[in-house]
Write a protein that holds these residues in place. Sequence first.
Motif, short mmCIF file in Angstrom:
data_model
loop_
_atom_site.label_atom_id
_atom_site.label_comp_id
_atom_site.label_asym_id
_atom_site.label_seq_id
_atom_site.Cartn_x
_atom_site.Cartn_y
_atom_site.Cartn_z
N GLU A 1 75.60 -4.46 22.18
CA GLU A 1 74.91 -4.59 23.46
C GLU A 1 73.88 -5.73 23.44
N ARG A 2 73.21 -5.91 22.33
CA ARG A 2 72.22 -6.98 22.21
C ARG A 2 72.91 -8.35 22.30
N GLU A 3 74.02 -8.50 21.62
CA GLU A 3 74.76 -9.77 21.66
C GLU A 3 75.29 -10.06 23.06
N ARG B 1 74.00 -8.94 25.93
CA ARG B 1 72.84 -9.29 26.78
C ARG B 1 72.43 -10.73 26.57
N ALA B 2 72.41 -11.16 25.32
CA ALA B 2 72.03 -12.55 25.02
C ALA B 2 73.03 -13.53 25.64
N LEU B 3 74.30 -13.21 25.56
CA LEU B 3 75.33 -14.08 26.15
C LEU B 3 75.19 -14.11 27.66
N LEU B 4 74.94 -12.98 28.27
CA LEU B 4 74.75 -12.94 29.72
C LEU B 4 73.53 -13.75 30.15
N ARG B 5 72.48 -13.73 29.35
CA ARG B 5 71.29 -14.54 29.66
C ARG B 5 71.57 -16.03 29.52
N ARG B 6 72.38 -16.39 28.50
CA ARG B 6 72.69 -17.81 28.29
C ARG B 6 73.63 -18.36 29.36
N ARG B 7 74.45 -17.51 29.95
CA ARG B 7 75.45 -17.95 30.93
C ARG B 7 75.31 -17.17 32.24
N PRO B 8 74.17 -17.27 32.92
CA PRO B 8 73.95 -16.46 34.13
C PRO B 8 74.83 -16.82 35.31
N PHE C 1 75.82 -0.04 26.55
CA PHE C 1 75.87 0.61 25.24
C PHE C 1 77.21 0.40 24.55
N GLY C 2 77.16 0.43 23.23
CA GLY C 2 78.38 0.37 22.43
C GLY C 2 78.83 -1.04 22.10
N VAL C 3 79.85 -1.08 21.26
CA VAL C 3 80.48 -2.34 20.86
C VAL C 3 81.70 -2.53 21.75
N TRP C 4 81.78 -3.69 22.37
CA TRP C 4 82.90 -4.05 23.25
C TRP C 4 83.38 -5.42 22.83
N GLY C 5 84.64 -5.54 22.48
CA GLY C 5 85.19 -6.84 22.10
C GLY C 5 84.50 -7.46 20.90
N GLY C 6 84.00 -6.64 20.02
CA GLY C 6 83.36 -7.15 18.81
C GLY C 6 81.92 -7.58 18.99
N MET C 7 81.32 -7.27 20.13
CA MET C 7 79.92 -7.63 20.36
C MET C 7 79.08 -6.40 20.66
#
Length: 107
Positions: A63-65, A67-74, A55-61
Amino acid sequence: MSWETDWTKHGICRKTDPDELFVQGAEQNRAKALCTGCPVKTECLAYGLDHRIEFGVWGGMTERERRALLRRRPTVTSWRRLLETARAEYERSAAPSGEARGAADAA
């Protein structure tokens, strides 16, 4: 610029109500804007990614952004190591041009 290990003391958001960073919908854009220009934005993002904060904004991203980054770079096991290395490489590559410009200005 070196990696700041005690980054929470230097975040722009430390002066705001924490609830402003844990919002939904269009309000997330305002929260992300708060991160613009923050000196520890990258450290904050690495923390959010490494700890899989949902939850929340961390480092300008949002939670959805994230999660997408984590999926792209597993295969990334440490976002801190990845981002710290990327920053160091960028600074090394940028240094010669800055040094050359400084020498030319001095002449």
